[in-house]
Structure formats: C-alpha cells, structure tokens
Scaffold this motif. Structure first.
Motif, PDB file in Angstrom:
ATOM      1  N   ARG A 230       2.564   9.267  -2.023  1.00 57.20           N
ATOM      2  CA  ARG A 230       3.631   9.754  -1.145  1.00 57.20           C
ATOM      3  C   ARG A 230       4.969   9.107  -1.511  1.00 57.20           C
ATOM      4  O   ARG A 230       6.009   9.742  -1.426  1.00 57.20           O
ATOM      5  N   PHE A 231       4.947   7.861  -1.913  1.00 52.83           N
ATOM      6  CA  PHE A 231       6.169   7.170  -2.300  1.00 52.83           C
ATOM      7  C   PHE A 231       6.579   7.524  -3.723  1.00 52.83           C
ATOM      8  O   PHE A 231       7.757   7.707  -4.009  1.00 52.83           O
ATOM      9  N   MET A 232       5.597   7.619  -4.604  1.00 51.41           N
ATOM     10  CA  MET A 232       5.906   7.817  -6.027  1.00 51.41           C
ATOM     11  C   MET A 232       6.241   9.263  -6.383  1.00 51.41           C
ATOM     12  O   MET A 232       6.938   9.509  -7.362  1.00 51.41           O
ATOM     13  N   GLU A 233       5.753  10.235  -5.614  1.00 48.18           N
ATOM     14  CA  GLU A 233       5.943  11.650  -5.968  1.00 48.18           C
ATOM     15  C   GLU A 233       7.411  12.045  -6.107  1.00 48.18           C
ATOM     16  O   GLU A 233       7.785  12.640  -7.121  1.00 48.18           O
TER      17      GLU A 233
ATOM     18  N   GLY B 135       0.817  -1.205   0.000  1.00 44.52           N
ATOM     19  CA  GLY B 135       0.000   0.000   0.000  1.00 44.52           C
ATOM     20  C   GLY B 135       0.851   1.256   0.000  1.00 44.52           C
ATOM     21  O   GLY B 135       0.538   2.236  -0.668  1.00 44.52           O
ATOM     22  N   TYR B 136       1.950   1.231   0.737  1.00 47.84           N
ATOM     23  CA  TYR B 136       2.829   2.399   0.777  1.00 47.84           C
ATOM     24  C   TYR B 136       3.551   2.592  -0.549  1.00 47.84           C
ATOM     25  O   TYR B 136       3.657   3.706  -1.054  1.00 47.84           O
ATOM     26  N   LEU B 137       4.048   1.510  -1.115  1.00 44.04           N
ATOM     27  CA  LEU B 137       4.775   1.621  -2.378  1.00 44.04           C
ATOM     28  C   LEU B 137       3.871   2.053  -3.526  1.00 44.04           C
ATOM     29  O   LEU B 137       4.330   2.663  -4.487  1.00 44.04           O
ATOM     30  N   ALA B 138       2.597   1.760  -3.433  1.00 45.30           N
ATOM     31  CA  ALA B 138       1.655   2.152  -4.484  1.00 45.30           C
ATOM     32  C   ALA B 138       1.083   3.553  -4.253  1.00 45.30           C
ATOM     33  O   ALA B 138       0.414   4.089  -5.133  1.00 45.30           O
ATOM     34  N   SER B 139       1.387   4.158  -3.111  1.00 43.31           N
ATOM     35  CA  SER B 139       0.789   5.453  -2.792  1.00 43.31           C
ATOM     36  C   SER B 139       1.518   6.591  -3.498  1.00 43.31           C
ATOM     37  O   SER B 139       2.641   6.453  -3.963  1.00 43.31           O
TER      38      SER B 139
END
Length: 61
Positions: free
Chosen positions: A47-50, A41-45
C-alpha cells in the motif's frame, strides 16, 4: 498486591521514586517499539510502495 506495603517499607520513599521512574522508562520503550513496528510494517507494505513504484515507472516511460 498483598506484599505492596512490605515492599514500600523496604524500599522507602527514594527507592519507590527510583522504581517508578524505571518502570515508566520501560513503558515508554515498549510504546516506542509498538510505534516503530507499526511504521515499519506500513512502510514495507504494498500500500505504501505502490504509488512510489507507479511514479517511478511513469517517469521512465
């Protein structure tokens, strides 16, 4: 809980040891699943990708 003494008598020491190991393994599997779901969930968010997307766009410009 009331039936625990009867179950322990039926399974014996070896059966209880095997049941304890199986239940421990299932608990570890559930814990790993929680961790993997959280990381996914974090890696797909956003916040991680920006920051990654910003770095890519800066390199292109």
């Amino acid at each position: 809980m009331k039936g625990a003494p009867y179950i322990s008598k039926a399974l014996g020491v070896t059966g209880l040891d095997a049941l304890t190991r199986i239940m421990g393994f299932i608990l570890i599997c559930i814990a790993f699943q929680f961790v993997f779901d959280g990381l996914g969930g974090y890696l797909a968010s956003e916040r991680f990708m920006e920051p990654i997307l910003e770095a890519i766009s800066l390199n292109k410009a």
